[in-house]
Design a protein around this motif. Structure first.
Motif, PDB file in Angstrom:
ATOM      1  N   GLU A  19      -6.684 -24.666 -20.327  1.00 16.30           N
ATOM      2  CA  GLU A  19      -7.091 -25.496 -19.192  1.00 16.30           C
ATOM      3  C   GLU A  19      -6.806 -24.802 -17.870  1.00 16.30           C
ATOM      4  O   GLU A  19      -7.647 -24.796 -16.955  1.00 16.30           O
ATOM      5  N   GLU A  20      -5.627 -24.228 -17.744  1.00 12.46           N
ATOM      6  CA  GLU A  20      -5.234 -23.620 -16.475  1.00 12.46           C
ATOM      7  C   GLU A  20      -6.095 -22.406 -16.144  1.00 12.46           C
ATOM      8  O   GLU A  20      -6.481 -22.212 -14.986  1.00 12.46           O
ATOM      9  N   THR A  21      -6.421 -21.587 -17.130  1.00 11.23           N
ATOM     10  CA  THR A  21      -7.273 -20.432 -16.854  1.00 11.23           C
ATOM     11  C   THR A  21      -8.676 -20.865 -16.463  1.00 11.23           C
ATOM     12  O   THR A  21      -9.303 -20.237 -15.598  1.00 11.23           O
ATOM     13  N   THR A  22      -9.175 -21.946 -17.053  1.00 15.63           N
ATOM     14  CA  THR A  22     -10.481 -22.470 -16.640  1.00 15.63           C
ATOM     15  C   THR A  22     -10.428 -22.914 -15.188  1.00 15.63           C
ATOM     16  O   THR A  22     -11.339 -22.629 -14.391  1.00 15.63           O
ATOM     17  N   ALA A  23      -9.349 -23.609 -14.803  1.00 12.75           N
ATOM     18  CA  ALA A  23      -9.214 -24.055 -13.416  1.00 12.75           C
ATOM     19  C   ALA A  23      -9.075 -22.880 -12.452  1.00 12.75           C
ATOM     20  O   ALA A  23      -9.535 -22.949 -11.308  1.00 12.75           O
ATOM     21  N   LEU A  24      -8.459 -21.797 -12.909  1.00 12.89           N
ATOM     22  CA  LEU A  24      -8.252 -20.617 -12.068  1.00 12.89           C
ATOM     23  C   LEU A  24      -9.448 -19.665 -12.083  1.00 12.89           C
ATOM     24  O   LEU A  24      -9.516 -18.738 -11.268  1.00 12.89           O
ATOM     25  N   GLY A  25     -10.382 -19.875 -13.022  1.00 11.62           N
ATOM     26  CA  GLY A  25     -11.522 -18.972 -13.137  1.00 11.62           C
ATOM     27  C   GLY A  25     -11.163 -17.635 -13.763  1.00 11.62           C
ATOM     28  O   GLY A  25     -11.845 -16.630 -13.542  1.00 11.62           O
ATOM     29  N   THR A  63     -13.181 -26.483 -22.234  1.00  7.64           N
ATOM     30  CA  THR A  63     -12.823 -25.156 -21.712  1.00  7.64           C
ATOM     31  C   THR A  63     -13.730 -24.081 -22.278  1.00  7.64           C
ATOM     32  O   THR A  63     -13.888 -23.018 -21.665  1.00  7.64           O
ATOM     33  N   VAL A  64     -14.332 -24.356 -23.440  1.00 13.28           N
ATOM     34  CA  VAL A  64     -15.299 -23.427 -24.036  1.00 13.28           C
ATOM     35  C   VAL A  64     -16.701 -23.735 -23.533  1.00 13.28           C
ATOM     36  O   VAL A  64     -17.457 -22.838 -23.142  1.00 13.28           O
ATOM     37  N   ASN A  86     -13.067 -20.093 -21.383  1.00 12.32           N
ATOM     38  CA  ASN A  86     -12.390 -19.876 -22.651  1.00 12.32           C
ATOM     39  C   ASN A  86     -13.353 -19.440 -23.756  1.00 12.32           C
ATOM     40  O   ASN A  86     -14.469 -19.959 -23.860  1.00 12.32           O
ATOM     41  N   ILE A  87     -12.894 -18.498 -24.594  1.00  8.36           N
ATOM     42  CA  ILE A  87     -13.621 -18.069 -25.784  1.00  8.36           C
ATOM     43  C   ILE A  87     -12.658 -18.108 -26.969  1.00  8.36           C
ATOM     44  O   ILE A  87     -11.539 -17.595 -26.883  1.00  8.36           O
TER      45      ILE A  87
END
Length: 386
Positions: A306-312, A327-328, A333-334
């Motif tokens: 979730e956090e990486t999606t929010a951070l791009g 997130t995918v 996310n992959i």
């Protein structure tokens, strides 16, 4: 005898429960929002102590502004059955002491289910934040906790639109379900400017020389039993991380469980690789600093997806499934699973193309805790209907 005026009535109490690190990031904005947007409610905090270490108050409670717990149950570690039973045994007297109008639980750890079960058996309404997430993999203990907690809950807050469909299929009344968004992102928004710079983390670790220029390194985390409890799987993943370090510098923050298994299986030598820096678990602000400046993150953590999606920031997830499909579908996310060839192929593609470009999902806007507080306030005003 003069009857007390409404102004002198005791405020309804909401007993909030935390037990492990992911809970703290979710509870911090909720308690702040309850204080600001539902001041007529008396929010109290219980820490079950499912995860505890000496530095935790600084790394999480102090850093995120979480008030000191009213009660710490000091449960500690143990098997899933023993830990769940111990939380239940110690939580019941806390309920009798605080006498809340409702119990609020977050996430999917053993404490979440244990406290929800005790509250439900004592006819105390249960609020579940982060409801309806499903991996559809019942070999994951967290999946069992999610399903059962949702069945016990009276008010269910979801992070993604599809969670409503999961809950409806399981017989949850639609009137109990509220799409609020992702409260983890509230914490991220509030603390992004306070994230600890990577240079400071390296200096504190005594590794100022580590070649982690901005955007030029990967971050790795790994803790799930399916990845770390089998020596063959863990060994292959450590070899994969070592191969990744040939491509770019890697900062591997090692969870206590993972460190224990590495030592148990005699795999520590696999970490002795140039450009691979093994660090102990980070506090929230340190981990946020690592993620936001990373070129790519490899992890099996749901929260990090979730956090990486929010951070791009591109995220390669070391799992075959996820309870956070948004997130995918929409994010960065992959899913890579545990196959070294696939993991490294996805890493090479990310380094070549810049990685998957996503968008911020609906209601991941930093205002989820406000929506939660306002809904709870309205629900309380109706007398906490079950």
């Amino acid at each position: 005898m003069q009857m007390p005026t409404p102004d002198h009535r005791p405020r309804p109490r909401i007993l909030c429960v935390v037990g492990a690190r992911p809970n703290f990031m979710k509870m911090a904005p909720i308690m702040a929002a309850l204080s600001e947007y539902a001041p007529e409610l008396d929010a109290r905090l219980v820490h079950t102590g499912q995860h505890y270490d000496k530095s935790m108050n600084h790394q999480y409670f102090d850093a995120l502004g979480i008030p000191a717990p009213d009660i710490n149950l000091e449960v500690g570690s143990g098997s899933h059955a023993a830990q769940t039973a111990d939380v239940m045994r110690r939580f019941e007297p806390a309920l009798d002491e605080i006498r809340p109008s409702a119990v609020l639980v977050v996430g999917d750890i053993n404490s979440t289910l244990a406290c929800a079960l005790v509250a439900a058996k004592k006819s105390i309404p249960v609020i579940h934040v982060e409801a309806g997430l499903r991996s559809f993999d019942r070999s994951m203990p967290e999946e069992i906790n999610r399903i059962l907690t949702d069945q016990l809950s009276d008010l269910l807050f979801t992070t993604e639109r599809h969670c409503r469909d999961n809950l409806l299929r399981e017989g949850i009344a639609e009137t109990r379900i509220h799409f609020a968004g992702n409260v983890m992102i509230d914490t991220l928004h509030r603390n992004l400017q306070r994230a600890v710079p990577v240079a400071d983390i390296l200096r504190h670790a005594g590794r100022k020389d580590f070649p982690a220029d901005r955007g030029g390194f990967a971050v790795v985390t790994m803790h799930r039993p399916s990845n770390v409890d089998d020596p063959h799987i863990l060994g292959r993943l450590l070899d994969t991380i070592a191969q990744a370090a040939h491509r770019l510098p890697v900062i591997f923050t090692i969870h206590p469980r993972t460190r224990s298994m590495i030592d148990k299986f005699g795999l520590r030598r696999k970490l002795d690789v140039p450009r691979l820096l093994a660090l102990p678990p980070m506090g929230y602000l340190e981990m946020l600093g690592l993620m936001k400046d990373a070129r790519v993150v490899l992890s099996d953590s749901g929260g990090i997806q979730e956090e990486t999606t929010a951070l791009g920031v591109p995220c390669i997830t070391l799992r075959n499934n996820t309870e956070r499909p948004v997130t995918v579908d929409e994010g960065t996310n992959i899913l890579a699973g545990q196959d070294p060839e696939r993991i490294l192929a996805l890493l090479d593609e990310t380094l070549r193309t810049g990685g998957k470009v996503g968008r911020i999902p609906e209601f991941w806007d930093g205002k989820t805790s406000v929506r939660i507080a306002q809904t709870i306030r309205s629900w309380a005003g109706k007398g906490f209907p079950r």
